[in-house]
Design a protein around this motif. Structure first.
Motif, PDB file in Angstrom:
ATOM      1  N   VAL A  93     -18.575   4.832   7.820  1.00 20.85           N
ATOM      2  CA  VAL A  93     -17.406   5.173   8.632  1.00 20.85           C
ATOM      3  C   VAL A  93     -16.793   3.916   9.237  1.00 20.85           C
ATOM      4  O   VAL A  93     -15.557   3.746   9.248  1.00 20.85           O
ATOM      5  N   GLY A  94     -17.636   3.007   9.731  1.00 22.94           N
ATOM      6  CA  GLY A  94     -17.124   1.748  10.271  1.00 22.94           C
ATOM      7  C   GLY A  94     -16.361   0.956   9.225  1.00 22.94           C
ATOM      8  O   GLY A  94     -15.305   0.374   9.505  1.00 22.94           O
ATOM      9  N   GLY A  95     -16.883   0.941   7.986  1.00 22.79           N
ATOM     10  CA  GLY A  95     -16.195   0.241   6.909  1.00 22.79           C
ATOM     11  C   GLY A  95     -14.871   0.879   6.548  1.00 22.79           C
ATOM     12  O   GLY A  95     -13.871   0.196   6.319  1.00 22.79           O
ATOM     13  N   LEU A  96     -14.844   2.211   6.514  1.00 23.32           N
ATOM     14  CA  LEU A  96     -13.604   2.919   6.187  1.00 23.32           C
ATOM     15  C   LEU A  96     -12.530   2.679   7.245  1.00 23.32           C
ATOM     16  O   LEU A  96     -11.345   2.484   6.919  1.00 23.32           O
ATOM     17  N   LEU A  97     -12.939   2.675   8.506  1.00 20.17           N
ATOM     18  CA  LEU A  97     -11.969   2.443   9.580  1.00 20.17           C
ATOM     19  C   LEU A  97     -11.431   1.010   9.532  1.00 20.17           C
ATOM     20  O   LEU A  97     -10.245   0.771   9.762  1.00 20.17           O
ATOM     21  N   SER A  98     -12.309   0.051   9.222  1.00 21.35           N
ATOM     22  CA  SER A  98     -11.836  -1.323   9.055  1.00 21.35           C
ATOM     23  C   SER A  98     -10.914  -1.430   7.849  1.00 21.35           C
ATOM     24  O   SER A  98      -9.927  -2.173   7.862  1.00 21.35           O
ATOM     25  N   GLY A  99     -11.228  -0.663   6.813  1.00 22.46           N
ATOM     26  CA  GLY A  99     -10.415  -0.694   5.610  1.00 22.46           C
ATOM     27  C   GLY A  99      -8.997  -0.224   5.832  1.00 22.46           C
ATOM     28  O   GLY A  99      -8.071  -0.675   5.145  1.00 22.46           O
ATOM     29  N   VAL A 100      -8.788   0.681   6.789  1.00 19.71           N
ATOM     30  CA  VAL A 100      -7.425   1.136   7.094  1.00 19.71           C
ATOM     31  C   VAL A 100      -6.581  -0.035   7.581  1.00 19.71           C
ATOM     32  O   VAL A 100      -5.387  -0.145   7.237  1.00 19.71           O
ATOM     33  N   MET A 101      -7.173  -0.939   8.343  1.00 16.09           N
ATOM     34  CA  MET A 101      -6.435  -2.110   8.823  1.00 16.09           C
ATOM     35  C   MET A 101      -6.129  -3.068   7.670  1.00 16.09           C
ATOM     36  O   MET A 101      -5.087  -3.720   7.654  1.00 16.09           O
ATOM     37  N   TYR A 102      -7.043  -3.167   6.697  1.00 15.67           N
ATOM     38  CA  TYR A 102      -6.747  -3.958   5.506  1.00 15.67           C
ATOM     39  C   TYR A 102      -5.564  -3.347   4.750  1.00 15.67           C
ATOM     40  O   TYR A 102      -4.687  -4.058   4.253  1.00 15.67           O
ATOM     41  N   SER A 103      -5.564  -2.014   4.657  1.00 15.47           N
ATOM     42  CA  SER A 103      -4.483  -1.322   3.956  1.00 15.47           C
ATOM     43  C   SER A 103      -3.136  -1.596   4.608  1.00 15.47           C
ATOM     44  O   SER A 103      -2.119  -1.747   3.920  1.00 15.47           O
ATOM     45  N   LEU A 104      -3.140  -1.675   5.930  1.00 15.18           N
ATOM     46  CA  LEU A 104      -1.889  -1.902   6.651  1.00 15.18           C
ATOM     47  C   LEU A 104      -1.280  -3.243   6.269  1.00 15.18           C
ATOM     48  O   LEU A 104      -0.063  -3.350   6.064  1.00 15.18           O
ATOM     49  N   VAL A 105      -2.116  -4.268   6.152  1.00 12.57           N
ATOM     50  CA  VAL A 105      -1.612  -5.580   5.735  1.00 12.57           C
ATOM     51  C   VAL A 105      -1.148  -5.530   4.282  1.00 12.57           C
ATOM     52  O   VAL A 105      -0.098  -6.070   3.921  1.00 12.57           O
ATOM     53  N   ALA A 106      -1.918  -4.837   3.442  1.00  5.95           N
ATOM     54  CA  ALA A 106      -1.588  -4.772   2.018  1.00  5.95           C
ATOM     55  C   ALA A 106      -0.269  -4.052   1.770  1.00  5.95           C
ATOM     56  O   ALA A 106       0.472  -4.402   0.841  1.00  5.95           O
ATOM     57  N   ILE A 107       0.040  -3.056   2.574  1.00  3.82           N
ATOM     58  CA  ILE A 107       1.278  -2.305   2.387  1.00  3.82           C
ATOM     59  C   ILE A 107       2.495  -3.215   2.545  1.00  3.82           C
ATOM     60  O   ILE A 107       3.510  -3.043   1.861  1.00  3.82           O
ATOM     61  N   GLY A 108       2.405  -4.193   3.450  1.00  6.44           N
ATOM     62  CA  GLY A 108       3.502  -5.148   3.599  1.00  6.44           C
ATOM     63  C   GLY A 108       3.779  -5.894   2.306  1.00  6.44           C
ATOM     64  O   GLY A 108       4.947  -6.146   1.948  1.00  6.44           O
ATOM     65  N   PHE A 109       2.713  -6.236   1.562  1.00  5.99           N
ATOM     66  CA  PHE A 109       2.883  -6.876   0.261  1.00  5.99           C
ATOM     67  C   PHE A 109       3.512  -5.910  -0.742  1.00  5.99           C
ATOM     68  O   PHE A 109       4.427  -6.274  -1.479  1.00  5.99           O
ATOM     69  N   VAL A 110       2.982  -4.688  -0.781  1.00  5.63           N
ATOM     70  CA  VAL A 110       3.406  -3.720  -1.796  1.00  5.63           C
ATOM     71  C   VAL A 110       4.891  -3.394  -1.669  1.00  5.63           C
ATOM     72  O   VAL A 110       5.612  -3.307  -2.674  1.00  5.63           O
ATOM     73  N   LEU A 111       5.366  -3.202  -0.437  1.00 10.79           N
ATOM     74  CA  LEU A 111       6.762  -2.816  -0.235  1.00 10.79           C
ATOM     75  C   LEU A 111       7.715  -3.814  -0.877  1.00 10.79           C
ATOM     76  O   LEU A 111       8.702  -3.444  -1.516  1.00 10.79           O
ATOM     77  N   ILE A 112       7.408  -5.098  -0.715  1.00 12.02           N
ATOM     78  CA  ILE A 112       8.298  -6.136  -1.234  1.00 12.02           C
ATOM     79  C   ILE A 112       8.084  -6.341  -2.731  1.00 12.02           C
ATOM     80  O   ILE A 112       9.033  -6.455  -3.502  1.00 12.02           O
ATOM     81  N   TYR A 113       6.826  -6.358  -3.148  1.00 10.01           N
ATOM     82  CA  TYR A 113       6.545  -6.598  -4.566  1.00 10.01           C
ATOM     83  C   TYR A 113       7.097  -5.470  -5.438  1.00 10.01           C
ATOM     84  O   TYR A 113       7.607  -5.703  -6.531  1.00 10.01           O
ATOM     85  N   LYS A 114       7.018  -4.253  -4.936  1.00 12.91           N
ATOM     86  CA  LYS A 114       7.424  -3.089  -5.726  1.00 12.91           C
ATOM     87  C   LYS A 114       8.919  -3.090  -6.021  1.00 12.91           C
ATOM     88  O   LYS A 114       9.352  -2.648  -7.082  1.00 12.91           O
ATOM     89  N   THR A 115       9.712  -3.594  -5.085  1.00  9.92           N
ATOM     90  CA  THR A 115      11.160  -3.547  -5.272  1.00  9.92           C
ATOM     91  C   THR A 115      11.754  -4.842  -5.820  1.00  9.92           C
ATOM     92  O   THR A 115      12.812  -4.811  -6.448  1.00  9.92           O
TER      93      THR A 115
END
Length: 296
Positions: free
Chosen positions: A12-34
């Motif tokens: 559970v601790g790893g999954l919760l930390s992973g959500v914060m990793y996802s938040l940073v990754a989404i910033g990359f995806v939004l720009i790369y995708k378009t």
């Protein structure tokens, strides 16, 4: 005897930390995708947001006003980056665009240093990093708060891109830029909206990571945590960023606890990159990324 309760706590601790990793990754995806740009300046934007907010608050600006002012600044920064730096480089090679964002990251960090100085700041969001018990499992209060904020932002983006006119334009550009141009969509407007969204993501991620690690210039290196997430999930998939973040967070924590003692510890710092390297060899497009098909 295997301790299932402890295993669940680590997971559970790893999954919760992973959500914060996802938040940073989404910033990359939004720009790369378009636009096809791997925005290496996302870490510098994250740092700039956190440093701007904490500097305003330390100067007596109320918390919510400081957040609002920082949001306006980050939106303006995102639009300026798209218009001044990347728009003139349209149709250039991916390497030229990547080098532009790499140079941009240093420019943004330098601007932050000129504006706010180089000292380390503490950032208190009012949420203590203390555990509480749920069904016999100890969960960090701050990790749960950060996961809730990140999840809310991801849901808001999902709804925005699915049900709004700008969101539909974003999806059209992401699927096929030339077809989007053919039906009259303005790519410059869509790219400006995407960079604005990236600025919002940088603000939220900067506040959460700044509260955890302190607001310092090494905060920009958080982008390195997002790279294995992107490799696993796919560089062009928002869903992949979420799933990849959860997987990387869980892998890091489980590897550190169960494999680390066998290898001498410290495995949490590089376990994710081993997994990412394996994915690059076996499935370069990631779990959800689109496979590149070239016809000759």
């Amino acid at each position: 005897m295997f301790d299932y309760q402890f295993f669940i706590e680590v997971l559970v601790g790893g999954l919760l930390s992973g959500v914060m990793y996802s938040l940073v990754a989404i910033g990359f995806v939004l720009i790369y995708k378009t636009s096809g740009v791997l925005n290496f300046a996302q870490g510098a934007m994250l740092l700039f947001a956190a440093l701007t907010f904490v500097s305003l608050v330390e100067r007596g600006v109320p918390f919510w006003l400081g957040a609002g002012v920082t949001l306006v600044i980050m939106v303006a920064l995102g639009v300026a980056v798209e218009r001044v730096v990347l728009r003139p480089l349209v149709n250039q090679s991916p390497m030229a665009l990547f080098m532009a964002t790499l140079g941009l990251s240093y420019v943004i960090e330098g601007a932050a240093q000129l504006l706010w100085g180089t000292q380390v700041h503490g950032l208190d969001l009012g949420i203590k990093d203390i555990p509480f018990e749920v069904g016999g499992v100890l969960i960090s209060q701050f990790d749960l708060f950060a996961a809730a904020i990140a999840g809310t932002l991801v849901t808001a983006f999902a709804l925005f891109f699915r049900y709004t006119r700008t969101g539909l334009a974003f999806r059209a550009v992401a699927d096929d830029q030339f077809a989007a141009l053919a039906v009259g969509l303005r790519l410059s407007r869509v790219w400006a909206a995407v960079w604005t969204a990236a600025g919002v993501v940088a603000l939220v991620a900067g506040l959460l990571w700044g509260a955890r690690l302190g607001v310092q210039f090494s905060l920009s290196l958080v982008v390195l945590k997002a790279l294995p997430v992107l490799v696993l999930g796919g560089f062009d998939s928002v869903a992949g960023a979420i799933v990849g973040g959860l997987l990387i967070g869980a892998i890091e924590k489980l590897a550190e606890v169960y494999v680390g003692p066998l290898l001498g510890g410290g495995i949490e710092a590089w376990a994710a990159y081993v997994v990412a390297l394996a994915f690059l060899l076996l499935r370069p497009s990631g779990l959800f990324g689109q496979k590149l098909v070239e016809r000759v």
